[in-house]
Write an enzyme that holds these catalytic residues in place. Structure first.
Site, PDB file in Angstrom:
ATOM      1  N   VAL A 474      37.814 113.621 -29.935  1.00  0.00           N
ATOM      2  CA  VAL A 474      37.713 112.320 -29.261  1.00  0.00           C
ATOM      3  C   VAL A 474      37.788 111.189 -30.286  1.00  0.00           C
ATOM      4  O   VAL A 474      38.493 110.192 -30.081  1.00  0.00           O
ATOM      5  CB  VAL A 474      36.407 112.231 -28.438  1.00  0.00           C
ATOM      6  CG1 VAL A 474      36.172 110.806 -27.943  1.00  0.00           C
ATOM      7  CG2 VAL A 474      36.457 113.191 -27.265  1.00  0.00           C
ATOM      8  N   TRP A 477      41.296 110.981 -31.752  1.00  0.00           N
ATOM      9  CA  TRP A 477      42.233 110.492 -30.748  1.00  0.00           C
ATOM     10  C   TRP A 477      42.136 108.969 -30.625  1.00  0.00           C
ATOM     11  O   TRP A 477      43.144 108.284 -30.491  1.00  0.00           O
ATOM     12  CB  TRP A 477      41.945 111.152 -29.407  1.00  0.00           C
ATOM     13  CG  TRP A 477      42.830 110.648 -28.306  1.00  0.00           C
ATOM     14  CD1 TRP A 477      44.105 111.046 -28.033  1.00  0.00           C
ATOM     15  CD2 TRP A 477      42.514 109.628 -27.353  1.00  0.00           C
ATOM     16  NE1 TRP A 477      44.601 110.328 -26.965  1.00  0.00           N
ATOM     17  CE2 TRP A 477      43.636 109.461 -26.518  1.00  0.00           C
ATOM     18  CE3 TRP A 477      41.381 108.851 -27.112  1.00  0.00           C
ATOM     19  CZ2 TRP A 477      43.662 108.547 -25.473  1.00  0.00           C
ATOM     20  CZ3 TRP A 477      41.407 107.942 -26.074  1.00  0.00           C
ATOM     21  CH2 TRP A 477      42.530 107.796 -25.265  1.00  0.00           C
ATOM     22  N   HIS A 478      40.906 108.429 -30.675  1.00  0.00           N
ATOM     23  CA  HIS A 478      40.749 106.980 -30.579  1.00  0.00           C
ATOM     24  C   HIS A 478      41.392 106.272 -31.773  1.00  0.00           C
ATOM     25  O   HIS A 478      42.115 105.295 -31.611  1.00  0.00           O
ATOM     26  CB  HIS A 478      39.260 106.608 -30.522  1.00  0.00           C
ATOM     27  CG  HIS A 478      38.680 106.687 -29.143  1.00  0.00           C
ATOM     28  ND1 HIS A 478      38.066 107.817 -28.666  1.00  0.00           N
ATOM     29  CD2 HIS A 478      38.628 105.783 -28.140  1.00  0.00           C
ATOM     30  CE1 HIS A 478      37.651 107.600 -27.422  1.00  0.00           C
ATOM     31  NE2 HIS A 478      37.982 106.379 -27.078  1.00  0.00           N
ATOM     32  N   ASP A 479      41.096 106.765 -32.958  1.00  0.00           N
ATOM     33  CA  ASP A 479      41.663 106.148 -34.160  1.00  0.00           C
ATOM     34  C   ASP A 479      41.262 107.027 -35.338  1.00  0.00           C
ATOM     35  O   ASP A 479      40.167 107.584 -35.361  1.00  0.00           O
ATOM     36  CB  ASP A 479      41.133 104.723 -34.366  1.00  0.00           C
ATOM     37  CG  ASP A 479      42.009 103.921 -35.315  1.00  0.00           C
ATOM     38  OD1 ASP A 479      43.022 104.469 -35.781  1.00  0.00           O
ATOM     39  OD2 ASP A 479      41.678 102.758 -35.592  1.00  0.00           O
TER      40      ASP A 479
END
Length: 594
Positions: A474, A477-479
């Protein structure tokens, strides 16, 4: 009051959240406490404390405060007389400034589809489904919708990303080849390696500028090489409305994985049709069946894949639906798509937008945090409220785009899941919080990562490792940065106390003492809320250094420690109201598990 209750009912947000018992109370619902002396005291707290919370930030959000000159440059002229607007959050600024243009698109896109369908002659009523030609009509509806989605999507990404649209199409083609050309047993691993590798490559390659690629393959010493680089640089200049396509591509990665895994799992259903086996009505499948039952093998085409991944209303931010669900909804219009419900949803979006505008015009929490302030000039109460309203702006800046694009999809006849079920301030459980926050992403993670890894089955250490793996993905995936990795690991760490407390204080042990158990849960929930606030401030607002400054300012003095005790008592009151609100939902036959 009925109209207000209808507007803010969970069923208005998403019919998936409605009662499964026809409005009858659930067997484990508790009697109402709203009219008890305890809750009348809580009403008094709610009438007095929240206005003071708003006032604490307002008092430091104007020219009269010494810190104003440090963040005034981050403010812009506002539309409310006498107030500037805090438009300093770059992510939300991009959305806010383009609302008029996106609003026009939301109106024109469904109208264009209606005209196309009228021209193509693919309109389909529910009576057609049961008619002799119903099957052909359903297929016609699906094919017509997907053709329109595909053509519009290509035009859409060309307008958004210019020449980079071809880079996106190349990545999608490679992903499709992994799903369809490799031996089936290798597809899941290859899919994950390719897509996680794409996340890293997009970040490191900064969107792969053609000029850099040309300079790598062509020597700069001769005229031909220089001409090629210059030509590539000219192509790069056609970057569209959003040249940094790689920033927005992460959501496409989820859909790419969904297609490949759904395609791989579809082979497990070929022996017998689950619809025939369960004697289901194909036109009225539940959401669970729409997601788990694959479409026919012939639907896993490259054209359908492109239409799904690039579906315009959900392309930029989601919410996320699986490939199986998308194909089903192209065939069958869901009964949840109703003009009245969509109108109520649109009204809720507009009210949320108005709330955000008022916050940005009167409470400059974001600009203050971005100006690297001297935290010592604020009182402990002001510091805590600056942190609190920072988190509220984060919640609203995510809620508004998600609801806007979901509204677009609803107007277009597709019903994706609601991403935000509860207000940020209506959460007390770390586990339940992640079922509610970015809900469609949570469901995607559960289907494609958590359950395949084994979920919570097996030993406790294995379950903890699975949870850590989920939040590592997670965060990446965000950054791809250390701050979000710290956020992901903090979330994993802060879930442990709740799990351990649940094991140490099982509900069955207090079955004959429900009030005692409610108080114990309230005390634990206060700790949960403080930890969740800390983790999200690290990940999405002030970072580790900023959090340290806030904490030092709050607990670094006796006044701050006394305030913290008062804040914890206030949070305890809020938690008790959250408990009773959920019990009220159970009395209406609703249990959201969050």
């Amino acid at each position: 009051m009925y109209g207000l209750g209808r507007l803010y009912a969970v069923e208005t947000l998403d019919t998936r959240l409605g009662s499964k018992s026809d409005g009858k109370p659930l067997s484990y619902a508790q009697p109402s406490k709203w009219r008890t002396p305890e809750y009348f005291f809580y009403y008094f707290i709610f009438l007095t404390i929240p206005p003071l919370m708003v006032k604490a930030v307002y008092d430091v959000s104007g020219p009269w405060h010494p810190s104003y000159k440090h963040y005034e440059s981050l403010l812009e002229p506002g539309w409310i007389p006498g107030r500037k607007v805090d438009n300093s959050d770059a992510q939300y600024r991009g959305f806010r400034e383009n609302i008029p243009y996106m609003g026009l698109l939301v109106v024109l896109h469904p109208l264009a589809r209606r005209l196309y369908e009228k021209f193509a002659g693919s309109s389909l009523s529910r009576r057609d489904v049961s008619s002799k030609s119903g099957s052909n009509a359903i297929e016609t509806r699906k094919n017509t919708r997907i053709r329109f989605d595909l053509v519009f999507a290509i035009i859409f990404i060309l307008a958004l990303h210019g020449i980079s649209a071809f880079k996106i199409l190349l990545i999608l083609y490679l992903n499709y080849q992994i799903a369809t050309a490799l031996p089936r047993r290798h597809v899941p691993v290859a899919t994950w390696v390719f897509n996680i590798g794409t996340l890293f490559a997009n970040e490191l390659g900064r969107g792969y500028p053609l000029a850099k690629l040309a300079s790598f393959f062509s020597p700069q010493t001769d005229g031909a090489g220089s001409s090629l680089v210059a030509w590539a640089a000219q192509l790069d200049s056609y970057g569209g409305l959003l040249p940094r396509w790689e920033v927005l591509f992460n959501i496409c990665v989820l859909r790419m994985i969904s297609f490949n895994i759904d395609y791989t799992w579809s082979f497990d259903h070929r022996a017998a049709s689950p619809i025939e086996k369960k004697n289901l009505d194909p036109s009225a499948l539940s959401e669970r069946d729409r997601i788990s039952i694959p479409p026919p093998q012939a639907d896993f085409t490259f054209g359908n894949f492109l239409a799904y991944v690039l579906y315009a209303p959900l392309y930029l931010t989601g919410p996320i639906i699986t490939f199986n669900d998308y194909i089903y909804q192209c065939r069958h219009r869901l009964p949840s798509i109703q003009p009245k419900r969509t109108a109520l949803y649109a009204l809720r979006f507009l009210l949320s937008l108005l709330c955000m505008e008022l916050v940005l015009h009167y409470l400059y929490a974001v600009a203050i945090s971005k100006s690297h302030p001297d935290w010592s000039i604020y009182t402990p109460f002001q510091l805590s409220m600056l942190a609190y309203f920072n988190l509220h702006v984060i919640w609203l800046k995510l809620l508004l785009p998600w609801r806007f694009f979901r509204l677009w999809a609803l107007l277009d006849g597709i019903d994706p899941p609601e991403n935000m079920v509860r207000c940020m301030s209506d959460n007390y459980s770390a586990l339940a919080f992640w079922r509610n926050w970015h809900r469609s992403f949570n469901r995607w993670i559960t289907r494609y990562i958590y359950i395949p890894l084994g979920g919570s089955r097996g030993s406790k250490p294995r379950a903890v490792i699975n949870f850590l793996a989920v939040f590592t993905f997670v965060a990446l995936w965000h950054d791809i940065n250390l701050r979000l990795l710290a956020w992901g690991w903090l979330i994993s760490l802060f879930v442990l106390p709740e799990v351990l407390a649940t094991l140490a204080f099982p509900a069955k042990k207090y079955a004959d003492r429900p009030n005692t158990y409610r108080v114990l849960c309230g005390m634990g929930a206060v700790g949960n809320i403080l930890m969740m606030m800390a983790a999200n401030l690290v990940g999405f607002a002030v970072g580790l250094d900023g959090l340290k400054g806030l904490v030092d300012g709050i607990v670094g003095s006796w006044d701050g420690r006394i305030f913290l005790l008062g804040a914890m008592a206030t949070l305890f009151v809020g938690v008790q109201v959250m408990f009773e609100w959920r019990e009220g939902e159970k009395r209406r036959g609703i249990d959201l598990k969050c």
